[in-house]
Design an enzyme around this catalytic site. Structure first.
Site, mmCIF file in Angstrom:
data_model
loop_
_atom_site.group_PDB
_atom_site.id
_atom_site.type_symbol
_atom_site.label_atom_id
_atom_site.label_comp_id
_atom_site.label_asym_id
_atom_site.label_seq_id
_atom_site.Cartn_x
_atom_site.Cartn_y
_atom_site.Cartn_z
ATOM 1 C CD GLU A 48 7.683 2.884 -7.596
ATOM 2 O OE1 GLU A 48 6.810 2.066 -7.973
ATOM 3 O OE2 GLU A 48 7.424 3.864 -6.893
ATOM 4 C CG ASN A 49 8.283 -3.979 -6.254
ATOM 5 O OD1 ASN A 49 7.518 -3.178 -6.788
ATOM 6 N ND2 ASN A 49 7.886 -5.159 -5.848
#
Lengths: 222, 244
Positions: A48-49
């Site tokens: 996600e990052n």
């Protein structure tokens, strides 16, 4: 009772990931899935990052703390990595671009509802990317023990814990069985040969449907 | 035109009581530790700014960076997706004591709300959160047979951001996954202050590699060797350091 250990559940889930698939693995148990890519297949892992194509953890002392996964653990890069910002990352998630998301669960209901972010009103609530991940990936799979530590069903008729998403899970890999969710029913696909259908049903909080043959769930010692 | 600011102290001097401040980073990756610490320094000397609303993915870790800002009592409200970490005690204790407000936002919704704020889009529809406790009170609409909830933009008075290279026009590159929320926050704040490892001349960054165009940046300050939250925490660092 015989049951698969978490690593074995992860192994079984890994067998269903196709060559070239874009995959997001939830924090914790689902991360183990990356270890068991079948030979000849290469999946690209999304975090996600903002990384596509990250690899194993670095050796101790070799960490780059600008290079972490969603669990804030240091990772390395495989050839062909891409970096991107958070809005692009979740465009990949919600926009239907990921092939598979594999997540943990507190409860999964027969209609595909998932509860995996909150155990109730006590403490500090934290959701992270879980509510996003259950929407958009072409397949949303769960890996989990079949029952809780104190013997309660995790596969249930309706979730009692706060929901992460509604009607989002399509396949469940448990310590005893492989179950698909089809038209708001649990459909049993595979089970350990050491457990009978009745015994499995007794550990499951909603009806297990059998459509065609149920295969043996066979997993190596990993 | 030169957006360089000489000192960290000057870089954070415009942040007043009650403002909303976006702080970049995901955990320690991309967190502007030195800008946060400069803000704490100002608070220690002047008791301002206080009553801040902070937007960040997390709620700090240990006793440095965002956790230290919260520990000083400068933050009255946090908007974040995941207020847990290896050592979340600072936030957890204040939250359970009812001394800090939390607005919990799914991570992708948080990113998109910030992007929308920067892009002049007041609201948007997302499937994320539909049917959950976090959708309560939000309008629902169906598109192509699926329900979506309406979420609103998020804007800020200031953004404190960490980048890798910045030219004096404010064009930025980032280091690896330290990009995360930083480019979005640059867009969504009235005033964006960036700490960079190196300030270079216009033209020194290949335009093909610029991630954040300088139009989104109001000020740059050079921090040649920025601290990493993870490294500070492994050394049990506390900010401000306790003078014996």
């Amino acid at each position: 009772m015989n049951k698969l250990n978490p690593t074995q559940i992860a192994w079984r889930a890994a067998q269903d990931i196709a060559d070239g698939a874009y995959v997001n693995l939830g924090i914790g148990l689902p991360e183990l899935v990356a270890r068991f890519q079948p030979p000849g297949r290469q999946a690209i892992f999304h975090t996600e990052n903002g990384i596509l194509g990250f690899g194993e953890a670095p050796a101790a002392g070799q960490e780059d703390w600008d290079l972490i996964n969603a669990g804030k653990k240091a990772v390395t890069l495989n050839p062909g990595t891409a970096f991107f910002h958070h809005a692009d990352s979740f465009a990949m998630v919600r926009g239907g671009h990921l092939d598979v998301a594999i997540l943990g669960a507190y409860e999964v209901a027969e209609n595909g509802d998932l509860a995996n972010w909150s155990t109730g009103p006590n403490g500090v609530p934290a959701v992270g990317g879980a509510m996003d991940l259950v929407h958009g990936a072409k397949r949303v799979a769960v890996i989990t023990d079949h029952i809780t530590k104190d013997g309660k069903a995790k596969l249930v008729k309706r979730c009692t814990l706060p929901l992460t998403g509604v009607q989002c899970v399509t396949r469940i890999y448990t310590s005893l069985a492989l179950i698909d969710i089809v038209d708001a029913h649990f459909v049993l696909r595979e089970k350990l040969s050491s457990i009978s259908l009745d015994e499995l049903q007794a550990l499951t909080g909603a009806e297990l449907h059998v459509v065609g043959a149920v295969a043996d769930l066979i997993v190596p010692d990993v | 035109m030169d957006k360089t600011i000489a000192t960290l102290r000057e870089a954070v001097s415009g942040i007043d009581d009650g403002m909303t401040v976006m702080i970049g980073g995901f955990g320690g990756s991309g967190a502007p530790i030195e800008l946060i610490h400069a803000l704490i320094d100002r608070f220690v000397q002047t008791r301002h700014p206080t009553n801040l609303t902070v937007v960040n993915n997390n709620a700090g870790n240990g006793h440095v960076g965002l956790a230290a800002l919260i520990e000083q009592g400068m933050v009255s409200k946090l908007i974040c997706s995941f207020p847990r970490s290896a050592d979340p005690r600072v936030f957890t204790d204040l939250y359970l004591a009812g001394k800090i407000e939390l607005e919990l936002v799914p991570q992708g919704t948080l990113a998109e709300r910030i992007r929308a704020g920067g892009a002049g889009i007041p609201a948007f529809y997302t499937p994320t959160g539909y049917g959950t406790d976090l959708a309560k009170g939000k309008p629902v609409e169906e598109f192509e047979g699926r329900p979506y909830i309406r979420e609103r933009w998020l804007k800020a008075d200031f953004a404190l951001v960490k980048a890798h290279l910045g030219d004096t026009f404010g064009n930025l590159t980032f280091n690896k996954a330290a990009r995360n929320f930083n480019p979005l926050m640059c867009m969504a704040a009235q005033t964006t202050i960036v700490q960079v490892s190196s300030i270079v001349r216009p033209g020194d960054i290949d335009p093909e590699t610029v991630v954040t165009p300088g139009i989104f940046v109001q000020g740059l300050v050079e921090v040649a060797e920025p601290a990493q939250e993870e490294t500070l925490n492994r050394a049990n660092a506390v900010y401000p350091e306790v003078v014996q």
